[in-house]
Scaffold this motif. Structure first.
Motif, PDB file in Angstrom:
ATOM      1  N   ASP A  75       0.837  -1.208   0.000  1.00  0.00           N
ATOM      2  CA  ASP A  75       0.000   0.000   0.000  1.00  0.00           C
ATOM      3  C   ASP A  75       0.867   1.252   0.000  1.00  0.00           C
ATOM      4  N   SER A  76       1.924   1.229   0.804  1.00  0.00           N
ATOM      5  CA  SER A  76       2.838   2.367   0.863  1.00  0.00           C
ATOM      6  C   SER A  76       3.520   2.590  -0.483  1.00  0.00           C
ATOM      7  N   LEU A  77       3.980   1.506  -1.090  1.00  0.00           N
ATOM      8  CA  LEU A  77       4.619   1.614  -2.404  1.00  0.00           C
ATOM      9  C   LEU A  77       3.640   2.109  -3.461  1.00  0.00           C
ATOM     10  N   ASP A  78       2.407   1.641  -3.395  1.00  0.00           N
ATOM     11  CA  ASP A  78       1.383   2.077  -4.344  1.00  0.00           C
ATOM     12  C   ASP A  78       1.155   3.580  -4.231  1.00  0.00           C
ATOM     13  N   THR A  79       1.100   4.075  -3.001  1.00  0.00           N
ATOM     14  CA  THR A  79       0.922   5.507  -2.783  1.00  0.00           C
ATOM     15  C   THR A  79       2.091   6.288  -3.366  1.00  0.00           C
ATOM     16  N   LYS A  80       3.311   5.782  -3.151  1.00  0.00           N
ATOM     17  CA  LYS A  80       4.494   6.466  -3.680  1.00  0.00           C
ATOM     18  C   LYS A  80       4.506   6.453  -5.203  1.00  0.00           C
ATOM     19  N   VAL A  81       4.115   5.339  -5.791  1.00  0.00           N
ATOM     20  CA  VAL A  81       4.085   5.238  -7.254  1.00  0.00           C
ATOM     21  C   VAL A  81       3.051   6.204  -7.836  1.00  0.00           C
ATOM     22  N   GLN A  82       1.881   6.285  -7.206  1.00  0.00           N
ATOM     23  CA  GLN A  82       0.854   7.216  -7.681  1.00  0.00           C
ATOM     24  C   GLN A  82       1.333   8.658  -7.573  1.00  0.00           C
ATOM     25  N   SER A  83       2.010   8.979  -6.483  1.00  0.00           N
ATOM     26  CA  SER A  83       2.548  10.324  -6.307  1.00  0.00           C
ATOM     27  C   SER A  83       3.604  10.632  -7.363  1.00  0.00           C
TER      28      SER A  83
ATOM     29  N   ALA B  38       3.833   9.267 -10.303  1.00  0.00           N
ATOM     30  CA  ALA B  38       3.157   9.376 -11.602  1.00  0.00           C
ATOM     31  C   ALA B  38       2.521  10.754 -11.757  1.00  0.00           C
ATOM     32  N   GLN B  39       1.935  11.269 -10.687  1.00  0.00           N
ATOM     33  CA  GLN B  39       1.347  12.610 -10.748  1.00  0.00           C
ATOM     34  C   GLN B  39       2.428  13.667 -10.951  1.00  0.00           C
ATOM     35  N   SER B  40       3.550  13.503 -10.267  1.00  0.00           N
ATOM     36  CA  SER B  40       4.664  14.441 -10.436  1.00  0.00           C
ATOM     37  C   SER B  40       5.200  14.394 -11.865  1.00  0.00           C
TER      38      SER B  40
ATOM     39  N   GLU C 198       3.542  13.507 -14.539  1.00  0.00           N
ATOM     40  CA  GLU C 198       2.546  14.122 -15.430  1.00  0.00           C
ATOM     41  C   GLU C 198       2.623  15.642 -15.355  1.00  0.00           C
ATOM     42  N   SER C 199       2.770  16.167 -14.160  1.00  0.00           N
ATOM     43  CA  SER C 199       2.897  17.614 -13.985  1.00  0.00           C
ATOM     44  C   SER C 199       4.156  18.138 -14.680  1.00  0.00           C
ATOM     45  N   ALA C 200       5.274  17.427 -14.525  1.00  0.00           N
ATOM     46  CA  ALA C 200       6.516  17.822 -15.182  1.00  0.00           C
ATOM     47  C   ALA C 200       6.372  17.760 -16.701  1.00  0.00           C
ATOM     48  N   ASN C 201       5.673  16.758 -17.191  1.00  0.00           N
ATOM     49  CA  ASN C 201       5.444  16.624 -18.631  1.00  0.00           C
ATOM     50  C   ASN C 201       4.636  17.803 -19.167  1.00  0.00           C
ATOM     51  N   GLN C 202       3.597  18.183 -18.444  1.00  0.00           N
ATOM     52  CA  GLN C 202       2.785  19.326 -18.869  1.00  0.00           C
ATOM     53  C   GLN C 202       3.604  20.616 -18.862  1.00  0.00           C
TER      54      GLN C 202
END
Length: 85
Positions: free
Chosen positions: A38-46, A48-50, A52-56
């Protein structure tokens, strides 16, 4: 040594207790593993969001560079102005 009914019941009880004790250990291990997942999943989602933001941000920066490139080319191809005075 002959197995009496009492000895047989004791042996079966001991084996069952050991088996159930092992299940409790596995249950704890699985709980720890699930917590880590669960902890790793949260880190991976974070992450991925970072990403995506950097890509934009990079796309916006590229668009701005494209706009500036056109202006730079205009200035480079414009006739030279004679200095005054």
């Amino acid at each position: 040594m002959f197995l009496t009914k009492k000895n047989l019941v004791l042996a079966v009880t001991a084996v069952a207790a050991l088996g159930l004790g092992g299940c409790a250990t596995y249950r704890d291990d699985f709980a720890k593993i699930n917590t880590r997942l669960d902890s790793l999943d949260t880190k991976v989602q974070s992450a991925a969001q970072s990403a995506e933001s950097a890509n934009q941000s990079a796309q916006r920066a590229n668009q701005r560079l494209d706009q500036l490139e056109g202006r730079v080319q205009q200035l480079e191809t414009a006739p030279r102005r004679e200095p005054r005075g």
